[in-house]
Design an enzyme around this catalytic site. Structure first.
Site, PDB file in Angstrom:
ATOM      1  N   LYS A  55      -3.732  -4.578   4.971  1.00 53.87           N
ATOM      2  CA  LYS A  55      -2.539  -3.776   4.675  1.00 53.87           C
ATOM      3  C   LYS A  55      -1.715  -3.580   5.954  1.00 53.87           C
ATOM      4  O   LYS A  55      -0.481  -3.655   5.928  1.00 53.87           O
ATOM      5  CB  LYS A  55      -2.959  -2.428   4.073  1.00 53.87           C
ATOM      6  N   GLN A  99      -7.985   5.206   2.285  1.00 58.11           N
ATOM      7  CA  GLN A  99      -8.743   4.099   1.694  1.00 58.11           C
ATOM      8  C   GLN A  99      -9.968   4.634   0.953  1.00 58.11           C
ATOM      9  O   GLN A  99     -10.765   5.373   1.522  1.00 58.11           O
ATOM     10  CB  GLN A  99      -9.155   3.109   2.799  1.00 58.11           C
ATOM     11  N   ASP A 122       0.190   4.940  -2.922  1.00 58.67           N
ATOM     12  CA  ASP A 122      -0.752   4.420  -3.921  1.00 58.67           C
ATOM     13  C   ASP A 122      -0.414   4.944  -5.316  1.00 58.67           C
ATOM     14  O   ASP A 122      -0.972   4.467  -6.309  1.00 58.67           O
ATOM     15  CB  ASP A 122      -2.191   4.828  -3.569  1.00 58.67           C
TER      16      ASP A 122
END
Ligand code: NAP
Length: 289
Positions: A55, A99, A122
């Site tokens: 990412k 994460q 997200d």
């Protein structure tokens, strides 16, 4: 006739290239400022480290800033919370991603929920889920957004179409169903208790499988001419396999995503797009009307 194979790698590359162009335009408009993505990685799980590095590299590739915050595996909850609060307040940070999974002494859902909704790239906080359910502007989860883009590229007609989503996770199935509903499809969400799953799937003009069971969806579950999106990622004998029996289903479907190289590459592309969108939303909120 065999189905069109939707090349997620190539389509994701186009999305990334468009984001890179838009990042340059953003920098030009805002005196050199660039969107920035902060990633929080608690612990040393090797797979999570690979995802986070991917990412961060993707951010650099499109000209965004990347900030990575690796924390010790035994980092206390208060330390993670303080970091999220600091990043929420930092104007250089457009998007924040914690994460998952986090180590067992922490609650990933609780921590994700502390991320400011305008930085929730997200799209997993209760606020983002609520905005999606209400059809209001907000940040949408990356993988379902990527699927919507694939359906668009595939030319799938969604308005009035029967769409079936197999899987009802908060991460994918539920937001996927909401996005399809928002596009005026008639949506059925299936799960482990669904009766006669094959019969429900056979109704689908658009069939999206996100179960985590290798090659569960068979050719006789698929309506001829349907568009089939395979989100599943299963390791079988060291090989990555989807939830759809690709070789047989491609003979029935109109269009289909392969695994790997279908949905997978879309997720990071849409994480980048969300980070840019977050940066724009934050600028819009600070510019006087
Ligand atoms: P999950 O949280 O485990 O959810 C799986 C869903 O499948 C659940 O709703 C479950 O039903 C349903 N299910 C399980 N067995 C079933 C059966 N026999 N018949 C019908 N439904 C069944 O998984 P997830 O996070 O949504 O992910 C699903 C798959 O997509 C995984 O393979 C994952 O790796 C993949 N994925 C890929 C990406 C990507 O490509 N970037 C992103 C996200 C997910 P219940 O709710 O009743 O238990």
């Amino acid at each position: 006739m065999a189905a069109e194979i939707l090349d997620g790698k190539a389509i994701a590359a186009e999305v990334r290239a468009a984001v890179a162009r838009d990042v340059e335009a953003f920098a030009e408009q805002f005196g050199g400022a660039r969107p920035g993505l902060a990633t929080i990685l608690v612990g040393d799980d090797p797979a999570s480290a690979v995802y986070v590095n991917g990412k961060q590299k993707a951010c650099a590739d499109v000209g965004m800033q990347g900030f990575n915050f690796p924390l010790a595996a035994d980092a206390p909850r208060a330390e993670v919370v303080a970091l999220i609060e600091r990043l929420n307040a930092d104007p250089e940070v457009s998007g924040i991603l914690c994460q998952l999974p986090v180590p067992a002494h922490l609650d990933g859902v609780e921590l994700t929920g502390l991320i400011d909704a305008t930085k929730d790239v997200d799209g997993l906080t209760a606020v983002s889920a609520g905005l999606l359910a209400l059809g209001r502007e907000g940040l949408r989860p990356c993988t379902p957004s990527g699927v919507m883009h694939l359906l668009d590229v595939a030319g799938a007609e969604l308005s009035g179409a029967e769409a079936v989503v197999i899987g009802r996770s908060n991460l994918f199935g539920k937001p996927m169903a909401q996005l399809l509903l928002g596009a005026d499809a008639t949506v059925t969400t299936c799960h482990s208790r669904t009766r006669d799953l094959a019969a429900v799937c056979r109704r689908a003009d658009v069939l999206v499988a996100a179960v985590g069971r290798a090659e569960m969806v068979k050719a006789d579950w698929v309506k001829p001419g349907a568009t089939v999106i395979d989100v599943g990622m299963n390791r079988v004998d060291g090989k990555l396999v989807g939830d759809v029996e690709f070789a047989a289903v491609k003979e029935v479907a109109r269009a289909i995503t392969p695994v790997p190289g279908g949905v997978g590459p879309m997720t990071i592309a849409f994480l980048l797009r969300n980070t840019l969108q977050a940066a724009r939303m934050q600028r819009a909120a600070t510019v006087p009307a």
